[in-house]
Design an enzyme around this catalytic site. Structure first.
Site, short mmCIF file in Angstrom:
data_model
loop_
_atom_site.label_atom_id
_atom_site.label_comp_id
_atom_site.label_asym_id
_atom_site.label_seq_id
_atom_site.Cartn_x
_atom_site.Cartn_y
_atom_site.Cartn_z
N LYS A 56 1.08 -8.48 6.52
CA LYS A 56 1.04 -7.35 5.59
C LYS A 56 1.70 -6.13 6.23
O LYS A 56 1.56 -5.89 7.44
CB LYS A 56 -0.42 -7.06 5.23
CG LYS A 56 -0.61 -6.03 4.11
CD LYS A 56 -2.09 -5.90 3.77
CE LYS A 56 -2.34 -4.87 2.68
NZ LYS A 56 -3.77 -4.75 2.35
N SER A 131 -4.89 -4.94 -2.46
CA SER A 131 -3.57 -4.49 -2.07
C SER A 131 -2.77 -5.53 -1.31
O SER A 131 -1.57 -5.36 -1.10
CB SER A 131 -3.71 -3.22 -1.20
OG SER A 131 -4.42 -3.51 0.00
N SER A 155 -9.48 -6.11 -0.85
CA SER A 155 -8.02 -6.28 -0.88
C SER A 155 -7.51 -7.59 -0.29
O SER A 155 -6.31 -7.87 -0.36
CB SER A 155 -7.33 -5.11 -0.18
OG SER A 155 -7.47 -3.95 -0.94
#
Length: 447
Positions: A56, A131, A155
Site C-alpha cells: 500500500k 482505503s 480499511s
C-alpha cells in the site's frame, strides 16, 4: 494466481518469471487501477528478489516514491524501509508494486486517490472498498500473490470483504507502525490481505513482532502462529447481524448453523448501538488526523507551491489536499479547539474506554466474537453521495480499532448480484491464535 505458501517454495528463476507474469498481467488489466504503476503505465516498483508482495502506498519502501495517493506528497522518495518491509526482506519476500488507496487512507472506496479510482475486479461498476482497495483489488484480480494494507477503522477488512479475499487486522501494537504514514496514530495497524486464511497467517507471522523504533509496539513474547484443531466458543452479536442487509444476515446465520453442526459452541450477545461507535471513531480519528497532517505544510513536508508570501504559500500548498482529507482535518481541528475539546474529544475518549470494556466482557466468556464486516455488499460508484452515508459503511469495523483487538474478514457466500459476502471474527488482545483458528474453521466450512 499462485498462493503465498506455494510461492515460498519457488527458486530464484521461477520467482523472476512470476514477477514478469504479474507485470504483464498488470499492464493487460490496467483499467482495474489496483497499482499506481497502472495509472503511470510503468513497470511495478521492485525491492529485493524474493516472493512479490504488493505494498500500500502509505508504507515506506526505500527508494520508492511514497505519496499516500495525495498530490501534496508527489515526488517524495522514501529514504528508509518501514519495519514491516524490513521483516519481509529478511524472510525472503520482495515488495512489488505500489497499491492505490484513498488519499491518506481517508475513505471507503479508493475513489479519493489523486491517481484515479480503483475498480472492483469482480464487477468494475462497483467500488473495491477502502482505503486499502488497491491491495484488495490486486489480490482479487490475480495481480498479486498477497498484499499489505493498513487498517484504521476497517480499511483492510472492508475492502477484503468487498473483493472476496481475506483481510486481517492484528492487535494494536503487534505489528510495528514505524514507516507507516500516520492517519490516526492510536488506531492504525499494518496487516495482510491474501487469497486464503493460511496465507494471511504466513504473512502475519513474518511482519509481526516487537520494534524498539515504535513506542506503541508491544514488548511481549511473540511466537509464530500455527493452526490448532480445537473447538471454539463463539459469541454472535445478534443486533448487528439483524441490522445488516437481508442477504448478509442470511449468509451469516447459515454459517453459524454450520459452525454449530461442526461442534463449536455458539452464545448470543449484543453490543451497544453502533452509531455511538461511528461518532466516537470519527472524533478520535479526525482529531489525530488534524494533528498528524499539520506537518504537511510545504516547509517541513509536502510538495511546496510558492505564493507571493508565506501565508499564500501555506494556503496553496495545503489546497492540494483532496476534499475528503480537508473535511476530516476541519472536523478534527474543530473537536480539538478551545471550548469544544471537553464536549467532543474528551467525551469520545471516555466512550472509547467503554467500547473496549464491552469487548473485554464478551471475550471473557468466549474465544471469538462473530459479526458482519459491512452492512451491504460492494455498491456502485456514486451510490453514496452524502459523506455521512459513506461513513456508515464502517459501522461494524471501527469499534475493533477503538478497542485495539485483532480481527479477520473471511468470505462466506455471494449475494444475488454475485458479489462476495464476508463475516469478521474478533479475538482478545494478542490472541491472534484464536482469530486465525476461527478464520480457518469458517473458510473450511464454506468451501
Amino acid at each position: 494466481m499462485i498462493t503465498l505458501k506455494e510461492a515460498l517454495k519457488l527458486d530464484k528463476s521461477d520467482l523472476a518469471d512470476l514477477k514478469k507474469d504479474i507485470n504483464a498481467k498488470a499492464k493487460e488489466k490496467k483499467e482495474i487501477g489496483a497499482y499506481i504503476e497502472q495509472f503511470n503505465d510503468t513497470d511495478l516498483s521492485e525491492s529485493g528478489e524474493g516472493v512479490p508482495i504488493a505494498i500500500k502506498d502509505n508504507i515506506n519502501v526505500k527508494d520508492w516514491e511514497l505519496t499516500c495517493s495525495s498530490k501534496i506528497l508527489k515526488g517524495y522518495i522514501s529514504p528508509y524501509n518501514a519495519t514491516a518491509i524490513e521483516n519481509l526482506l529478511k524472510a525472503g519476500l520482495s515488495p512489488f508494486g505500489r497499491t492505490n488507496m484513498d488519499e491518506f487512507a481517508m475513505g471507503s472506496t479508493t475513489a479519493t486517490s489523486q491517481y484515479g479510482k480503483t475498480l472492483n475486479p469482480l464487477d468494475t461498476s462497483k467500488v473495491p472498498g477502502g482505503s486499502s482497495g488497491g491491495s484488495a483489488a490486486a489480490v482479487a484480480a490475480g495481480l498479486a500473490v498477497a498484499a499489505l494494507g493498513s487498517d484504521t477503522g476497517g480499511s483492510i477488512r472492508q475492502p477484503a470483504a468487498f473483493c472476496g479475499v481475506v483481510g486481517m487486522k492484528p492487535t494494536y501494537g503487534r505489528v510495528s507502525r514505524y514507516g507507516l504514514a500516520a492517519y490516526s496514530s492510536s488506531l492504525d495497524q499494518i496487516g495482510p490481505i491474501t487469497q486464503n486464511v493460511e496465507d494471511a497467517k504466513i504473512l502475519y507471522n513474518i511482519i509481526a513482532g516487537y520494534d524498539k523504533k515504535d513506542s506503541t509496539s508491544a514488548n511481549i513474547d511473540y511466537s509464530a502462529i500455527e493452526f490448532s484443531d480445537r473447538k471454539l466458543k463463539i459469541a454472535v452479536i445478534d443486533n448487528y447481524i439483524n441490522e445488516a442487509n437481508p442477504e448478509i444476515r442470511d449468509a451469516i446465520l447459515n454459517t453459524i448453523k454450520e459452525l454449530e453442526n461442526a461442534g463449536h459452541e455458539i452464545i448470543h450477545k449484543e453490543l451497544m448501538n453502533n452509531k455511538i461507535d461511528i461518532a466516537t471513531y470519527y472524533i478520535v480519528a479526525t482529531a489525530e488526523a488534524s494533528s498528524n497532517l499539520s506537518r504537511y505544510d510545504g516547509m517541513r513536508y509536502g510538495n511546496r507551491i510558492e505564493g507571493k508570501d508565506l501565508k499564500e504559500t501555506y494556503e496553496l500548498t495545503r489546497a492540494q489536499f483532496g476534499e475528503e482529507v480537508k473535511r476530516r482535518i476541519m472536523l478534527g481541528t474543530f473537536v480539538l479547539s478551545s471550548g469544544y475539546y471537553d464536549a467532543y474529544y474528551l467525551k469520545a475518549q471516555k466512550v472509547r474506554h467503554l467500547i473496549k470494556e464491552e469487548y473485554d466482557k464478551i471475550l471473557s466468556e468466549a474465544d471469538l466474537i462473530l459479526m458482519p464486516v459491512t452492512p451491504t455488499t460492494a455498491f456502485e460508484f456514486g451510490a453514496k453521495k452524502d459523506p455521512l452515508e459513506m461513513y456508515l459503511e464502517d459501522i461494524y469495523t471501527v469499534s475493533v480499532n477503538l478497542a485495539g483487538n485483532p480481527a479477520i474478514s473471511v468470505p462466506i457466500a455471494k449475494d444475488s448480484n454475485n458479489m462476495p459476502i464476508s463475516l469478521q471474527l474478533i479475538g482478545k488482545h494478542f490472541d491472534e491464535q484464536s482469530v486465525f483458528d476461527g478464520g480457518k474453521v469458517v473458510e473450511d466450512i464454506v468451501k
